[in-house]
Design a protein around this motif. Structure first.
Motif, PDB file in Angstrom:
ATOM      1  N   SER A 199      45.909 -10.489  19.059  1.00  0.00           N
ATOM      2  CA  SER A 199      46.540 -10.098  17.807  1.00  0.00           C
ATOM      3  C   SER A 199      46.955  -8.629  17.832  1.00  0.00           C
ATOM      4  CB  SER A 199      45.594 -10.357  16.633  1.00  0.00           C
ATOM      5  OG  SER A 199      44.405  -9.613  16.814  1.00  0.00           O
ATOM      6  N   ILE A 200      46.147  -7.803  18.512  1.00  0.00           N
ATOM      7  CA  ILE A 200      46.529  -6.396  18.641  1.00  0.00           C
ATOM      8  C   ILE A 200      47.834  -6.285  19.416  1.00  0.00           C
ATOM      9  CG2 ILE A 200      45.889  -4.180  19.644  1.00  0.00           C
ATOM     10  CD1 ILE A 200      42.982  -5.076  19.319  1.00  0.00           C
ATOM     11  N   ALA A 201      47.884  -7.020  20.529  1.00  0.00           N
ATOM     12  CA  ALA A 201      49.105  -6.971  21.340  1.00  0.00           C
ATOM     13  C   ALA A 201      50.308  -7.436  20.517  1.00  0.00           C
ATOM     14  CB  ALA A 201      48.946  -7.843  22.579  1.00  0.00           C
ATOM     15  N   GLN A 202      50.071  -8.476  19.721  1.00  0.00           N
ATOM     16  CA  GLN A 202      51.181  -8.974  18.898  1.00  0.00           C
ATOM     17  C   GLN A 202      51.644  -7.930  17.904  1.00  0.00           C
ATOM     18  OE1 GLN A 202      50.039 -12.609  17.041  1.00  0.00           O
ATOM     19  NE2 GLN A 202      50.132 -13.765  18.949  1.00  0.00           N
ATOM     20  N   CYS A 203      50.665  -7.229  17.341  1.00  0.00           N
ATOM     21  CA  CYS A 203      51.016  -6.165  16.396  1.00  0.00           C
ATOM     22  C   CYS A 203      51.868  -5.100  17.069  1.00  0.00           C
ATOM     23  CB  CYS A 203      49.735  -5.528  15.857  1.00  0.00           C
ATOM     24  SG  CYS A 203      49.521  -5.792  14.108  1.00  0.00           S
ATOM     25  N   LEU A 204      51.421  -4.686  18.254  1.00  0.00           N
ATOM     26  CA  LEU A 204      52.171  -3.647  18.961  1.00  0.00           C
ATOM     27  C   LEU A 204      53.594  -4.108  19.240  1.00  0.00           C
ATOM     28  CD1 LEU A 204      49.546  -2.525  21.638  1.00  0.00           C
ATOM     29  CD2 LEU A 204      50.144  -1.339  19.554  1.00  0.00           C
ATOM     30  N   VAL A 205      53.665  -5.328  19.742  1.00  0.00           N
ATOM     31  CA  VAL A 205      54.996  -5.834  20.099  1.00  0.00           C
ATOM     32  C   VAL A 205      55.880  -5.927  18.864  1.00  0.00           C
ATOM     33  CG1 VAL A 205      56.221  -7.855  20.954  1.00  0.00           C
ATOM     34  CG2 VAL A 205      54.236  -7.021  22.159  1.00  0.00           C
ATOM     35  N   ARG A 206      55.261  -6.339  17.753  1.00  0.00           N
ATOM     36  CA  ARG A 206      56.050  -6.479  16.532  1.00  0.00           C
ATOM     37  C   ARG A 206      56.593  -5.131  16.071  1.00  0.00           C
ATOM     38  NH1 ARG A 206      52.418  -9.045  12.709  1.00  0.00           N
ATOM     39  NH2 ARG A 206      51.801 -10.389  14.434  1.00  0.00           N
ATOM     40  N   LYS A 207      55.733  -4.099  16.159  1.00  0.00           N
ATOM     41  CA  LYS A 207      56.199  -2.782  15.750  1.00  0.00           C
ATOM     42  C   LYS A 207      57.384  -2.344  16.591  1.00  0.00           C
ATOM     43  CE  LYS A 207      53.185  -1.554  12.600  1.00  0.00           C
ATOM     44  NZ  LYS A 207      53.593  -1.251  11.230  1.00  0.00           N
ATOM     45  N   ARG A 208      57.244  -2.583  17.885  1.00  0.00           N
ATOM     46  CA  ARG A 208      58.304  -2.125  18.765  1.00  0.00           C
ATOM     47  C   ARG A 208      59.585  -2.912  18.584  1.00  0.00           C
ATOM     48  NH1 ARG A 208      53.610  -0.328  20.789  1.00  0.00           N
ATOM     49  NH2 ARG A 208      53.697   1.446  22.182  1.00  0.00           N
ATOM     50  N   THR A 209      59.463  -4.204  18.319  1.00  0.00           N
ATOM     51  CA  THR A 209      60.700  -4.944  18.091  1.00  0.00           C
ATOM     52  C   THR A 209      61.376  -4.474  16.816  1.00  0.00           C
ATOM     53  OG1 THR A 209      59.322  -6.683  17.166  1.00  0.00           O
ATOM     54  CG2 THR A 209      60.219  -7.061  19.335  1.00  0.00           C
ATOM     55  N   GLN A 210      60.569  -4.051  15.849  1.00  0.00           N
ATOM     56  CA  GLN A 210      61.192  -3.515  14.634  1.00  0.00           C
ATOM     57  C   GLN A 210      61.973  -2.248  14.933  1.00  0.00           C
ATOM     58  OE1 GLN A 210      58.383  -2.904  11.487  1.00  0.00           O
ATOM     59  NE2 GLN A 210      57.892  -5.084  11.395  1.00  0.00           N
ATOM     60  N   ILE A 211      61.394  -1.392  15.751  1.00  0.00           N
ATOM     61  CA  ILE A 211      62.095  -0.163  16.112  1.00  0.00           C
ATOM     62  C   ILE A 211      63.369  -0.486  16.875  1.00  0.00           C
ATOM     63  CG2 ILE A 211      61.941   1.953  17.458  1.00  0.00           C
ATOM     64  CD1 ILE A 211      58.986   1.929  16.928  1.00  0.00           C
ATOM     65  N   LEU A 212      63.267  -1.403  17.800  1.00  0.00           N
ATOM     66  CA  LEU A 212      64.447  -1.769  18.594  1.00  0.00           C
ATOM     67  C   LEU A 212      65.533  -2.329  17.690  1.00  0.00           C
ATOM     68  CD1 LEU A 212      65.318  -1.757  21.511  1.00  0.00           C
ATOM     69  CD2 LEU A 212      64.496  -4.073  21.731  1.00  0.00           C
ATOM     70  N   LYS A 213      65.110  -3.096  16.688  1.00  0.00           N
ATOM     71  CA  LYS A 213      66.097  -3.644  15.760  1.00  0.00           C
ATOM     72  C   LYS A 213      66.803  -2.538  15.003  1.00  0.00           C
ATOM     73  CE  LYS A 213      64.223  -8.222  14.898  1.00  0.00           C
ATOM     74  NZ  LYS A 213      63.588  -9.128  13.951  1.00  0.00           N
ATOM     75  N   SER A 214      66.059  -1.486  14.687  1.00  0.00           N
ATOM     76  CA  SER A 214      66.715  -0.395  13.969  1.00  0.00           C
ATOM     77  C   SER A 214      67.674   0.365  14.877  1.00  0.00           C
ATOM     78  CB  SER A 214      65.669   0.554  13.400  1.00  0.00           C
ATOM     79  OG  SER A 214      65.023   1.236  14.446  1.00  0.00           O
ATOM     80  N   LEU A 215      67.430   0.335  16.178  1.00  0.00           N
ATOM     81  CA  LEU A 215      68.287   1.079  17.102  1.00  0.00           C
ATOM     82  C   LEU A 215      69.599   0.363  17.381  1.00  0.00           C
ATOM     83  CD1 LEU A 215      66.001   2.472  19.910  1.00  0.00           C
ATOM     84  CD2 LEU A 215      67.251   3.735  18.208  1.00  0.00           C
ATOM     85  N   ILE A 216      69.489  -0.926  17.652  1.00  0.00           N
ATOM     86  CA  ILE A 216      70.688  -1.677  18.006  1.00  0.00           C
ATOM     87  C   ILE A 216      71.506  -1.911  16.745  1.00  0.00           C
ATOM     88  CG2 ILE A 216      71.537  -3.746  19.151  1.00  0.00           C
ATOM     89  CD1 ILE A 216      69.785  -2.596  21.039  1.00  0.00           C
ATOM     90  N   PRO A 217      72.825  -1.660  16.784  1.00  0.00           N
ATOM     91  CA  PRO A 217      73.613  -1.906  15.576  1.00  0.00           C
ATOM     92  C   PRO A 217      73.644  -3.382  15.225  1.00  0.00           C
ATOM     93  CG  PRO A 217      75.021  -1.360  17.424  1.00  0.00           C
ATOM     94  CD  PRO A 217      73.623  -1.082  17.861  1.00  0.00           C
ATOM     95  N   GLY A 218      73.346  -3.658  13.975  1.00  0.00           N
ATOM     96  CA  GLY A 218      73.328  -5.042  13.548  1.00  0.00           C
ATOM     97  C   GLY A 218      72.095  -5.797  14.007  1.00  0.00           C
ATOM     98  N   GLY A 219      71.064  -5.064  14.392  1.00  0.00           N
ATOM     99  CA  GLY A 219      69.911  -5.727  14.974  1.00  0.00           C
ATOM    100  C   GLY A 219      68.936  -6.324  13.986  1.00  0.00           C
ATOM    101  N   GLU A 220      69.047  -5.919  12.729  1.00  0.00           N
ATOM    102  CA  GLU A 220      68.031  -6.373  11.769  1.00  0.00           C
ATOM    103  C   GLU A 220      68.146  -7.857  11.494  1.00  0.00           C
ATOM    104  OE1 GLU A 220      69.340  -2.345  11.293  1.00  0.00           O
ATOM    105  OE2 GLU A 220      70.314  -3.959  10.213  1.00  0.00           O
TER     106      GLU A 220
END
Lengths: 168, 361
Positions: free
Chosen positions: A107-128
């Motif tokens: 679950s910790i790993a999932q949390c980390l991955v989720r945070k990072r995918t959120q950041i990546l979504k904010s970086l890529i245009p139209g990623g949300e």
């Protein structure tokens, strides 16, 4: 293998020069920041249109070309540290067998991955608006296009710097 | 060069249905294009982005608001292959179409199947490889699966899974099993799933596993693309690296656009002066170091990535004969090579030169 890389570059350069030509006729005198903005804008739009609407990020970039400059992303690491601390506390208090430990780490790993995918979504245009699979594909495409853009801009900058030198 | 222009032309005809301007646009030679662009006066003063993109407004709206885009993606499925030759990158619809026939993953799965079926495998090593191939093959077939919930098919799957579980022990039987499975695969029109030993077999977890396999495959591709990710294990750290890479690329774009704005007072960069001395001129290596060393390179981040770009540029120089007539790009490549070859000493000289430029402007 690198042939499509060069065709992408050619596409981008063509469209960018066209865009800059158009900017020239709109406004004669611009400040340096306006110029920079115009250059970046035309470059981004040219890069996005060079993909010919195949990718989601290119379409999003065309529809909304003004993106905020990415500033900080170290929020994720601090959040993850909190998560890890919390999990350590849990592990200390609860007497758990091997299965539960595995669950907690997962679950910790999932949390980390989720945070990072959120950041990546904010970086890529139209990623949300993408799911994870699309996000990774879009990231792949976006990275190659960014590289093309950087290469072309760098060579153009060096070429123009070189050209302006004999005038000194 | 001709074939390249031809393929780009066909591709453009397929993907952009509007076609007229863009297709004609791409069939011309590069330098001629540039000169034409420079000399032509600005016809329309509209600075809208639709004009920028050479598409009518309706086309742009269509592109943005769906069903056309799906057609584009499907039509350009072969186009996507060019994206990077080292991996295959079919669209989802393309995947589904392929799965309907073969139930094997597009490129890599075929190779592995061929390897597993080669008659040379007799030794223990080869049998171990076969085991691995057998195990990876089910993984790949799982990854190629869309969501299917057919009860009869599930029964068939369960039977096959039982067979597979029995088979896992011995190597000879596994070889025949792969042969059987492949024959079955080609006979059956629908996709089937193979569960690994000891895993749940209901449709939800299967779909979930298929999705996860797809994501993992894509992540591997990303790891290859981003420099320095190959040695890192663990999704979170790899994602961290990817995020850093994307951010640095974006920052480089910002910085380079600022630099271009400072270097040229005119926004169209005096393109005539840029291209006329370069076209057709012999670039002798002697001039380059002296011209190139005093260039600006103050961004430290950029230096870190230069080595990876250098790797890419070496390939580009090998491909130069193809660009025979495109002299501008040729010049860029040679410029870049010289830029990258005379490297790190530029830093100290760079800051000085930056100040000089600012004073001049």
């Amino acid at each position: 293998m690198h042939l499509p890389h060069s065709t992408l570059k050619q596409e981008f350069v063509k469209k960018w020069i066209m865009g800059l030509q158009r900017c020239k006729f709109s406004n004669k005198k611009m400040s340096i920041f306006e110029r920079k903005k115009a250059i970046k804008l035309s470059a981004d739009t040219a890069m996005a249109s060079a993909r010919k609407g195949l990718t989601c990020w290119s379409r999003a970039l065309i529809s909304n070309p003004d993106r905020p400059v990415p500033t900080t992303t170290r929020r994720a690491s601090s959040a993850c540290k909190k998560i890890v601390k919390r999990s350590r506390r849990i592990r200390r208090t609860a007497k758990c067998g091997a299965a539960r430990k595995g669950q907690i780490t997962r679950s910790i790993a999932q949390c980390l991955v989720r945070k990072r995918t959120q950041i990546l979504k904010s970086l890529i245009p139209g990623g949300e608006f993408m799911n994870e699979v699309c996000l990774i594909e879009e990231t792949l495409d976006y990275i190659t296009s960014l590289r093309v853009q950087v290469d072309v801009m760098r060579s153009l900058a060096s070429a123009s710097a070189r050209a302006s030198e004999p005038h000194n | 060069m001709e074939s390249n222009a031809g393929t780009t032309e066909t591709r453009s005809n397929v993907t952009v249905p509007d076609g007229g301007e863009v297709a004609a646009f791409e069939s011309l030679q590069f330098t001629d294009e540039i000169h034409r662009l420079i000399s032509a006066p600005g016809t329309d003063n509209a600075s809208s982005f639709t004009a920028l993109l050479e598409l009518p407004a309706t086309q742009v709206v269509e592109l943005l608001h769906s069903p056309e885009s799906v057609k584009l993606i499907v039509a350009s499925a072969p186009n996507v292959e060019d994206f990077k030759g080292s991996f295959h990158f079919p669209s989802n619809t393309g995947l589904i179409q392929k799965d309907a026939r073969f139930s094997v993953f597009s490129g890599e799965g075929n190779n592995k199947n061929e390897k597993s079926n080669s008659p040379e495998m007799t030794s223990k090593n080869s049998s171990a490889n076969l085991e691995k191939a057998v195990k990876s093959e089910p993984a790949e077939t799982v990854s190629s699966l869309p969501l299917v919930s057919d009860p009869t098919m599930e029964n068939r799957n369960i039977k096959r899974k039982d067979r597979e579980k029995k088979v896992k022990g011995s190597t000879k039987k596994s070889k025949t099993a792969t042969n059987e499975r492949l024959e079955d695969a080609e006979k059956l029109p629908y996709v089937h799933v193979r569960a690994r030993r000891g895993q749940a077999t209901d449709s939800h977890s299967l779909a979930e596993r298929a999705r996860r396999e797809k994501i993992n495959a894509r992540m591997k591709l990303l790891q290859e693309l981003v420099p320095g990710c190959n040695k890192i294990s663990g999704t979170a750290l790899v994602l961290d690296e990817i995020i850093n890479h994307v951010q640095s690329l974006q920052r480089q774009v910002e910085f380079l656009s600022m630099r271009l704005a400072t270097v040229n007072p005119r926004i169209d960069f005096n393109l005539d002066s840029l291209f006329t001395p370069e076209s057709g001129s012999t670039m002798d290596g002697g001039n380059f170091p002296s011209l190139v060393t005093p260039l600006i390179w103050p961004d430290v981040q950029v230096n870190g990535y230069r080595k990876q770009f250098q790797h890419q540029w070496h390939f580009d120089t090998l491909k130069q004969p193809i660009w025979g007539r495109e002299e501008v790009c040729n010049n860029y490549v040679t410029l870049e090579n010289s830029l990258l070859s005379c490297d790190s000493s530029a830093n100290s000289a760079a800051t000085l030169h930056a100040n000089q430029l600012k004073m001049e402007l």
